[in-house]
Design a protein around this motif. Structure first.
Motif, PDB file in Angstrom:
ATOM      1  N   LYS A  48       0.829  -1.207   0.000  1.00  0.00           N
ATOM      2  CA  LYS A  48       0.000   0.000   0.000  1.00  0.00           C
ATOM      3  C   LYS A  48       0.864   1.257   0.000  1.00  0.00           C
ATOM      4  O   LYS A  48       0.542   2.247  -0.669  1.00  0.00           O
ATOM      5  CB  LYS A  48      -0.930   0.003   1.215  1.00  0.00           C
ATOM      6  CG  LYS A  48      -1.967  -1.106   1.208  1.00  0.00           C
ATOM      7  CD  LYS A  48      -2.759  -1.110   2.505  1.00  0.00           C
ATOM      8  CE  LYS A  48      -3.640  -2.332   2.621  1.00  0.00           C
ATOM      9  NZ  LYS A  48      -4.382  -2.390   3.903  1.00  0.00           N
ATOM     10  N   ILE A  52       0.909   4.207  -2.790  1.00  0.00           N
ATOM     11  CA  ILE A  52       0.739   5.647  -2.549  1.00  0.00           C
ATOM     12  C   ILE A  52       1.779   6.445  -3.321  1.00  0.00           C
ATOM     13  O   ILE A  52       1.454   7.414  -4.016  1.00  0.00           O
ATOM     14  CB  ILE A  52       0.839   5.953  -1.034  1.00  0.00           C
ATOM     15  CG1 ILE A  52      -0.398   5.419  -0.306  1.00  0.00           C
ATOM     16  CG2 ILE A  52       0.983   7.449  -0.791  1.00  0.00           C
ATOM     17  CD1 ILE A  52      -0.339   5.573   1.202  1.00  0.00           C
ATOM     18  N   GLY A 216      -6.914   0.706   0.305  1.00  0.00           N
ATOM     19  CA  GLY A 216      -6.281   0.883   1.605  1.00  0.00           C
ATOM     20  C   GLY A 216      -6.874   0.000   2.684  1.00  0.00           C
ATOM     21  O   GLY A 216      -6.166  -0.429   3.606  1.00  0.00           O
ATOM     22  N   ILE A 271      -6.142   5.848  -0.153  1.00  0.00           N
ATOM     23  CA  ILE A 271      -5.416   4.665   0.335  1.00  0.00           C
ATOM     24  C   ILE A 271      -5.007   4.861   1.795  1.00  0.00           C
ATOM     25  O   ILE A 271      -5.171   3.965   2.624  1.00  0.00           O
ATOM     26  CB  ILE A 271      -4.173   4.399  -0.540  1.00  0.00           C
ATOM     27  CG1 ILE A 271      -4.593   4.053  -1.974  1.00  0.00           C
ATOM     28  CG2 ILE A 271      -3.347   3.255   0.044  1.00  0.00           C
ATOM     29  CD1 ILE A 271      -3.433   3.939  -2.950  1.00  0.00           C
ATOM     30  N   ALA A 272      -4.471   6.048   2.108  1.00  0.00           N
ATOM     31  CA  ALA A 272      -4.060   6.337   3.490  1.00  0.00           C
ATOM     32  C   ALA A 272      -5.263   6.290   4.431  1.00  0.00           C
ATOM     33  O   ALA A 272      -5.173   5.763   5.554  1.00  0.00           O
ATOM     34  CB  ALA A 272      -3.391   7.711   3.551  1.00  0.00           C
ATOM     35  N   ILE A 275      -6.138   2.691   5.032  1.00  0.00           N
ATOM     36  CA  ILE A 275      -5.212   2.063   5.988  1.00  0.00           C
ATOM     37  C   ILE A 275      -5.605   2.428   7.414  1.00  0.00           C
ATOM     38  O   ILE A 275      -5.624   1.586   8.318  1.00  0.00           O
ATOM     39  CB  ILE A 275      -3.755   2.505   5.694  1.00  0.00           C
ATOM     40  CG1 ILE A 275      -3.289   1.947   4.338  1.00  0.00           C
ATOM     41  CG2 ILE A 275      -2.816   2.033   6.804  1.00  0.00           C
ATOM     42  CD1 ILE A 275      -1.938   2.478   3.890  1.00  0.00           C
ATOM     43  N   SER A 278      -8.748   0.570   8.417  1.00  0.00           N
ATOM     44  CA  SER A 278      -8.765  -0.866   8.093  1.00  0.00           C
ATOM     45  C   SER A 278      -9.254  -1.732   9.249  1.00  0.00           C
ATOM     46  O   SER A 278      -9.767  -2.843   9.026  1.00  0.00           O
ATOM     47  CB  SER A 278      -7.367  -1.326   7.657  1.00  0.00           C
ATOM     48  OG  SER A 278      -6.420  -1.087   8.689  1.00  0.00           O
TER      49      SER A 278
END
Length: 349
Positions: A48, A52, A216, A271-272, A275, A278
């Motif tokens: 991931k 990014i 993410g 994506i961040a 994460i 998650s």
């Protein structure tokens, strides 16, 4: 216009909240991640982080390439090569809507993890995509009308405002050759370019955040690996399409930089965010399926409308392409190549 747009978006999210609050899972498996060997949280995190960085770089390259094309005579907006490259990028945006975003929405809103009533009894994806296309048309039309009324005296490319002011100050008075605001067909075309650039950026930003969030939050390394390459390809050429629109809008440097920045960072930001969420975000939970499914449907309607109406139709029915059958054929080939390449990416992403 801005406040009414915010109100409509707020109403949309309120409706999503109402729907998601009524959803119920039909199986415990829908709330938990699969025990497949592909699910590896520790191995997924480095992938991931690579995603990014690589997506950020390719996004910036894609959207900036057209903006630097003025230094290359063959790629200036009035040359045939620019038209062909823009057609290629438009084909990619069209395929993104039809082959990636729309099918994902269908899969999510028809998931067995959602209750039979109402999700399996009504085609919400097609309905929301249709409303999104109509809403985009409404924004497109009203924004054009408002800006036209606001600029009845004409429209000046923002980069030329300072130049003309400097000329006026230096001369101290007019000598009969001062160039006033652009009026008529040229000014109207510039106005359209500006509206198209802003609306297209809005659709791409929403779509990019949703894609990034899904990646993410996922820990499936079997899907993340090919997805990174597919998204890099996707972001670069989608950025070229947006960059061409920004170039034709003739914005000042600051506004160009802001549009480039938002396009480049939205997928990495998604994506961040994925994460960070998650631990709580479960891609198969009813809330996630409905929220992301409805957002994908609305994004698909916007992208399909923009690709067909404001990009492809505007160019192919414009005077430049209508005046050359040979250029039309080359542009159609470019559209098919762009759409075909992005459709092929649907195998992995």
């Amino acid at each position: 216009m801005g406040s009414s747009l915010i109100k409509l978006i707020s109403i949309f999210f309120i409706l999503i909240t109402i729907f998601t609050s009524q959803a119920a899972s039909q199986s415990d498996e829908c709330e938990s991640e699969s025990n497949s060997s592909c699910n590896n949280k520790s191995a997924a995190l480095p992938l991931k982080l690579i995603a990014i960085a690589s997506i950020l770089v390719t996004s910036m390259i894609g959207v900036c390439l057209p903006l630097f094309s003025r230094s290359i005579p063959a790629l200036s907006p009035d040359r045939n090569l620019f038209i062909i490259v823009k057609a290629f990028a438009s084909g990619i945006i069209l395929a993104t809507g039809f082959m990636h975003v729309l099918p994902d929405s269908f899969d999510m809103l028809w998931s067995p993890c959602l209750t039979e009533n109402p999700w399996h009894k009504f085609p919400f994806t097609g309905f929301v995509a249709m409303l999104s296309a109509i809403f985009t048309l409404m924004v497109d039309s009203i924004a054009t009308s408002l800006y036209t009324n606001k600029n009845k005296a004409g429209i000046i490319p923002e980069g030329q405002v300072a130049d003309e002011a400097a000329v006026t100050t230096t001369q101290g008075h007019y000598h009969g050759h001062h160039h006033g605001p652009k009026i008529g067909t040229e000014g109207s075309q510039l106005l359209r370019y500006r509206v198209v650039a802003m609306v297209l950026e809005l659709g791409i930003v929403v779509h990019s955040v949703v894609i990034g969030l899904s990646m993410g939050a996922s820990n499936n390394i079997c899907t993340i690996k090919p997805l990174v390459a597919a998204l890099c390809f996707h972001q670069m050429f989608e950025g070229m399409g947006l960059g061409g629109c920004i170039l034709q809008a003739e914005y000042k440097f600051l506004k160009k930089a802001l549009m480039v920045f938002f396009f480049s960072v939205t997928t990495p930001f998604g994506i961040a965010l994925g994460i960070a969420l998650s631990k709580t975000y479960k891609e198969n939970s009813p809330t996630a399926l409905i929220t992301v499914g409805l957002l994908n449907a609305s994004s698909a309607g916007l992208l399909i409308y923009m690709a067909l109406v404001d990009l492809l139709s505007a160019d192919f029915l414009g005077p430049k392409l209508q005046g050359s059958i040979k250029l039309q054929i080359k542009s159609y080939v470019a559209v098919l190549l762009g759409a075909g390449g992005m459709s092929l990416m649907a195998k992995w992403a």
